[in-house]
Design a protein around this motif. Sequence first.
Motif, short mmCIF file in Angstrom:
data_model
loop_
_atom_site.label_atom_id
_atom_site.label_comp_id
_atom_site.label_asym_id
_atom_site.label_seq_id
_atom_site.Cartn_x
_atom_site.Cartn_y
_atom_site.Cartn_z
N ALA A 125 57.95 -32.29 -81.92
CA ALA A 125 59.26 -32.85 -82.27
C ALA A 125 60.28 -31.72 -82.41
CB ALA A 125 59.17 -33.64 -83.56
N PHE A 126 61.50 -32.03 -82.13
CA PHE A 126 62.58 -31.03 -82.17
C PHE A 126 62.68 -30.36 -83.54
CE2 PHE A 126 67.10 -30.16 -83.16
CZ PHE A 126 67.33 -29.16 -82.24
N THR A 127 62.49 -31.15 -84.60
CA THR A 127 62.65 -30.61 -85.96
C THR A 127 61.56 -29.60 -86.33
OG1 THR A 127 61.46 -32.54 -86.80
CG2 THR A 127 63.88 -32.62 -86.83
N ASN A 128 60.46 -29.57 -85.59
CA ASN A 128 59.36 -28.64 -85.89
C ASN A 128 59.56 -27.29 -85.21
OD1 ASN A 128 58.09 -30.66 -87.32
ND2 ASN A 128 56.79 -31.28 -85.60
N CYS A 129 60.59 -27.18 -84.39
CA CYS A 129 60.76 -25.99 -83.56
C CYS A 129 62.09 -25.30 -83.87
CB CYS A 129 60.73 -26.36 -82.08
SG CYS A 129 59.22 -27.25 -81.57
N CYS A 182 57.54 -22.99 -81.53
CA CYS A 182 56.96 -24.19 -82.14
C CYS A 182 55.57 -23.86 -82.68
CB CYS A 182 56.85 -25.32 -81.12
SG CYS A 182 58.41 -25.79 -80.33
N PRO A 183 55.12 -24.55 -83.71
CA PRO A 183 53.81 -24.23 -84.31
C PRO A 183 52.64 -24.27 -83.33
CG PRO A 183 55.06 -25.71 -85.73
CD PRO A 183 55.82 -25.61 -84.44
N LYS A 198 62.74 -30.77 -73.23
CA LYS A 198 62.37 -32.12 -73.61
C LYS A 198 61.31 -32.07 -74.70
CE LYS A 198 60.70 -36.55 -71.81
NZ LYS A 198 60.23 -37.28 -70.59
N PHE A 199 61.69 -32.45 -75.91
CA PHE A 199 60.76 -32.54 -77.03
C PHE A 199 60.18 -33.96 -77.08
CE2 PHE A 199 63.78 -29.19 -78.00
CZ PHE A 199 62.97 -28.17 -78.46
#
Length: 536
Positions: free
Chosen positions: A494-498, A511-512, A526-527
């Motif tokens: 997801a965008f918020t995780n990156c 990103c994790p 594209k997330f």
Amino acid sequence: MFKRRHIFLALLGAVLAGCNSDNNSTTKGGGGTNTGQSYSNQTVTLGNISGALPQALSDAESAGFNVYIPVSINSASQKSQRKSGVNETIHIIAYFDETLYSSDKEKDAARVIVEQKTQRAAKVMQHLLTNLPESTYGVDKSSIAELMASRHATLMLTANDDANEEMLTKLFITEAYRQGKLQQWVDDSSQANSNELDTSTLNSFINSSIAFENTYSDQFEAIIKQILIGVQTSSDSPEWLVHSQSLMFRELTIEGDCHYMSNFASYCEDLGPHADRDAGFEEILHLVQAQGIAPNPKFKTFQDQFQQRALGLYNQHAAGQYSVWQPTTSSWNDWLSDDIDPKIGPSYSHEYLAAAFEAYMGMWEHSSEGLDSYQALTRSDMRDDDLEAAFWIENMFHDYLQYTANIDSHGVKTYYENNFSQGALIPTFHMEKSTSPPLEPYTFKSRWLVNAKITGDVAINLTANEQDNQIEGNHKNNTIDGKDGIDTYIVSEAFTNCSILHQKYSVTVNCPSTGIDTLLNFEKIKFTDQTISLVD
């Protein structure tokens, strides 16, 4: 060269034997162009890989096949049939022999390769069956896929020649015995000493065959051939077995693996005898042509044209005249003896189409000649020397491969370690043709990829091409250059995780689970929850 293996002929053979001017955007007959966009108007959908085969293939499961991918048809008639309880599919089955591995670690690693190769075979079939808008022949391939499904067309994958022999022997001899016709077909062969074969039980026949073959090899050949023809022509034989095609893992690569990168160099994993080329396009195209094109009234013109052209080229070659396709007399005679089903067209029409298609996909540009001595090794060469074949292929199949290729990062690293030992170059997979030193011949075929996903746990670079690419990395830190086109980087987060860092000439995505990836010349990311633009 390996001749086409109708499954009944494969059993016979197994038992007895043991560049710069290429135009990337070709005008189609209908006036359009192939832009390289993936997944447009697909005719088929690939199911999930499974260890269980459907009931319709119970004989194959009994023989040992334990990997399965269903290929479902996306058409109005198939949707109607599914509503009425009919769900016909094209089948891809494989045999993974777990007994060959001494540890779970080795077994799991081998299974991954088997599954990846099986999935690549499915993707090649998907490419061949994807509709081609604004073309002469490929606008609507639904009838090809539907005919293949109704005939229960089946691609059978085994490890190598020995495994192929074992499986085919089990399947065909077992089927002859099941039908109660084993003795009848032995008698029909009219061999003087056939009474020395014991057909009372399946095991008795197999055991007595060993001594019989050693003593009367010619008679044994005639008997086995009669059994194979008997199964092939019997109305009691299961359609999936009659309408099947063999492909061995030793002749099938994964994009980016050592054999793909090096064209089967000796430093790669030993796949056994005869492992010297990728026959995936050839054998899968044989299945599509035999079970979906040749017996299809809608594609009679396409089949007839290839058939007539193949015959004409061979006659030219046999008469001592130049021909772009130069099969040997021995191969030609083998193909003629192979033809017992007129519905699928003569074998030489299949061999010619495969030779031309392999050249079209860049499989032989690194060599002095192609399959069965096909002489036109690039698309531009084909347009000069075999314009007919170039036209037919360009108006049936996409120029660029219509699937996401899994790029094996370990194979890329191995290739670089063996070719650039000085260590100055970062392992890089190129999706554009290499035209200057260090010349990398694998790019003659990788240039026709559009979408790619880096797999494995090695950090590599990847350079895309001028198409609208969709690229995904692995969990390592990769540097990816999208080059020209409208390129999208795929992130399975997801965008918020990156986090995204815009630099002067690049963008860094952190990103994790995907590592820190550096992107050049990308227009989108594209997330899983949204797509963001990287351009104003």
